[in-house]
Scaffold this motif. Sequence first.
Motif, PDB file in Angstrom:
ATOM      1  N   GLU A  73       0.858  -1.188   0.000  1.00 44.05           N
ATOM      2  CA  GLU A  73       0.000   0.000   0.000  1.00 44.05           C
ATOM      3  C   GLU A  73       0.886   1.227   0.000  1.00 44.05           C
ATOM      4  OE1 GLU A  73      -3.527   2.251   2.510  1.00 44.05           O
ATOM      5  OE2 GLU A  73      -2.378   0.627   3.440  1.00 44.05           O
ATOM      6  N   ASP A  74       0.639   2.109  -0.949  1.00 48.24           N
ATOM      7  CA  ASP A  74       1.399   3.347  -1.051  1.00 48.24           C
ATOM      8  C   ASP A  74       0.902   4.322   0.008  1.00 48.24           C
ATOM      9  OD1 ASP A  74       2.761   5.621  -1.752  1.00 48.24           O
ATOM     10  OD2 ASP A  74       2.485   5.343  -3.898  1.00 48.24           O
ATOM     11  N   LEU A  75       1.758   4.658   0.967  1.00 49.01           N
ATOM     12  CA  LEU A  75       1.396   5.553   2.064  1.00 49.01           C
ATOM     13  C   LEU A  75       1.783   7.004   1.795  1.00 49.01           C
ATOM     14  CD1 LEU A  75       2.539   3.248   5.011  1.00 49.01           C
ATOM     15  CD2 LEU A  75       0.260   3.449   4.005  1.00 49.01           C
ATOM     16  N   GLY A  76       2.436   7.238   0.656  1.00 50.68           N
ATOM     17  CA  GLY A  76       2.847   8.592   0.300  1.00 50.68           C
ATOM     18  C   GLY A  76       4.241   8.927   0.764  1.00 50.68           C
ATOM     19  N   ASN A  77       4.843   9.904   0.116  1.00 54.00           N
ATOM     20  CA  ASN A  77       6.193  10.382   0.459  1.00 54.00           C
ATOM     21  C   ASN A  77       7.232   9.263   0.403  1.00 54.00           C
ATOM     22  OD1 ASN A  77       5.276  13.067   1.002  1.00 54.00           O
ATOM     23  ND2 ASN A  77       4.574  12.376   3.024  1.00 54.00           N
ATOM     24  N   GLY A  78       7.027   8.324  -0.515  1.00 55.17           N
ATOM     25  CA  GLY A  78       7.991   7.250  -0.693  1.00 55.17           C
ATOM     26  C   GLY A  78       7.865   6.109   0.294  1.00 55.17           C
ATOM     27  N   LEU A  79       6.890   6.164   1.185  1.00 56.07           N
ATOM     28  CA  LEU A  79       6.710   5.126   2.198  1.00 56.07           C
ATOM     29  C   LEU A  79       5.615   4.153   1.756  1.00 56.07           C
ATOM     30  CD1 LEU A  79       7.545   4.174   5.058  1.00 56.07           C
ATOM     31  CD2 LEU A  79       5.628   5.544   5.935  1.00 56.07           C
ATOM     32  N   LYS A  80       5.871   2.865   1.920  1.00 58.55           N
ATOM     33  CA  LYS A  80       4.905   1.837   1.535  1.00 58.55           C
ATOM     34  C   LYS A  80       4.800   0.788   2.631  1.00 58.55           C
ATOM     35  CE  LYS A  80       5.808   2.272  -3.423  1.00 58.55           C
ATOM     36  NZ  LYS A  80       6.820   3.357  -3.307  1.00 58.55           N
ATOM     37  N   ALA A  81       3.592   0.249   2.789  1.00 56.70           N
ATOM     38  CA  ALA A  81       3.375  -0.904   3.650  1.00 56.70           C
ATOM     39  C   ALA A  81       3.471  -2.159   2.803  1.00 56.70           C
ATOM     40  CB  ALA A  81       2.004  -0.821   4.316  1.00 56.70           C
TER      41      ALA A  81
END
Length: 388
Positions: A73-81
Motif C-alpha cells: 500500500e502506497d502511504l505517500g512520500n515514498g513510504l509503503k506498507a
Amino acid sequence: MQKKIIALAVAGLASTAAFAQSNVTIYGSLDYGYGYRTDARKAAGANRGVADSSSRIDGGQSAGNRLGFKGTEDLGNGLKAVFLMEQGFNGDTGATPGNSNTAGASTNLGAATGFTRQAYVGLTGNFGTLIGGRLYTPHWSFVSSIDPFGAGTVGQFVNVYGGDVNALLQPVRVDNAVAYVSPNFGGFTLTGAYSNNAIGNENTADNSQNNTVYALLGQYANGPINVGLNYHLIQAASDGAAATVEATKSVQNITLGGTFDAKVVKIHALYSNNVVDQTAANADIKIDNYMVGLSAPIGKVTVKGSYMLSDGNYAAGGNAQQYAVGADYALSKRTNLYTAYSMIDNDSEVKNGVRITRGASVSDASNSGFTGTTAYQSGFQVGVRHQF
C-alpha cells in the motif's frame, strides 16, 4: 532496485512486483514428479549391508508447493506498507505440513494449518525495509541463492550440510522475528535479523526460556558478481530447565559464498564454518562445509552440477561427500521440466555411529532430502513445476 532490496530480506519476496501502487497478488507454486532412491541403510540381520530402495510419486521435489498472498500500500512520500502470507501444502495428498523452522525438522505449533511458510508485515522506503513476523533467515535465503539446485531436488546442498548432529546448523525460518534491509549502496546491502523464538517451542513464561537468534548478512550484487558473508548465532535459553537448542549453549554459523556469471556458465562456490557449543557433558561440534558448482544455459535447457563436502572436525564426526548433476527445461516462463541425480558417500570410519548426512523424509515438508544416515545413498528425480 527496490525489488532487489526487499528480496534480500526473505526469499519469498524474490518474485515480488515493483511497488508502484497499492496491490494484492495471489501467487503459488505446484511441483509434482517421480523419485527413486537407494539407501544402504540395513545395519543388522540377514540382509545387513543390502541397499533399500524407494520408488514413489511425490510433490514438492524441486521446490515446496505453496499458496501465498502478498501486497503493498502506497502511504505517500515514498513510504509503503508491505505484507506476505504463505502456506505450504503437500501436492500428493493436499495436506498442510507442520511448521518447519530447520532443514529436516518440523515443529507443530498446535494445528498444522495456517501460513506456516511465512507471515509478515512491514514498511519500506528510502530508509530501507523493516518487517516482522515468521521469516526466512538471511542465512537460508543467501545460501539457497548460491546452490545451483536452489535448495531443491536430490541435488540440494542441504543433504550433507551439517547433518543429523544438529538440525539447527541449517536454519530455515524463525518465528517472532524482525528483519531490516538497508538501501542499496552501489550494489551493497546489509541485512540484520533478530528472533526470540529460535525453534518454535519456547515457553513464553519469561525471557530466560527463549532461544534467541542474531543474524547479519552483508551482500554485494552488481553485474556478474554476487558475493556475501553471513553470520548466524542461536543462543540457548538461560533457564536450563526450559526448552533449549538441543541441550547446547549456542550454535554459530559463518558462511562465505558467491556466484560469478560468465554468461556461458555461472560458477557457484560456498564455504561455511559451524560450531555447536555444547554443555560441559558433551564435546563441542565443529563442521566445515565446502561447495563448488556450475550452471550453464543452453537454449531452453540449463544444465547444472555441484560437489559438496561436509567435514566433521570433532571426536564423533566424519566426512560426507555429495556429487550432483541435473537439468531444467523451460516450457515457458512459468513452467519447467526438471531432472536431477545425486550420490552421497559417507565416511565409513565414523565413530560412535554418528554420520553427518542430513536425515530427512521424502516429502513436501522436507523438500526432497534423503532418508537415513548410512554409508552410501543415491537418488534420481524427474518432474514438472508450474508457478503462478
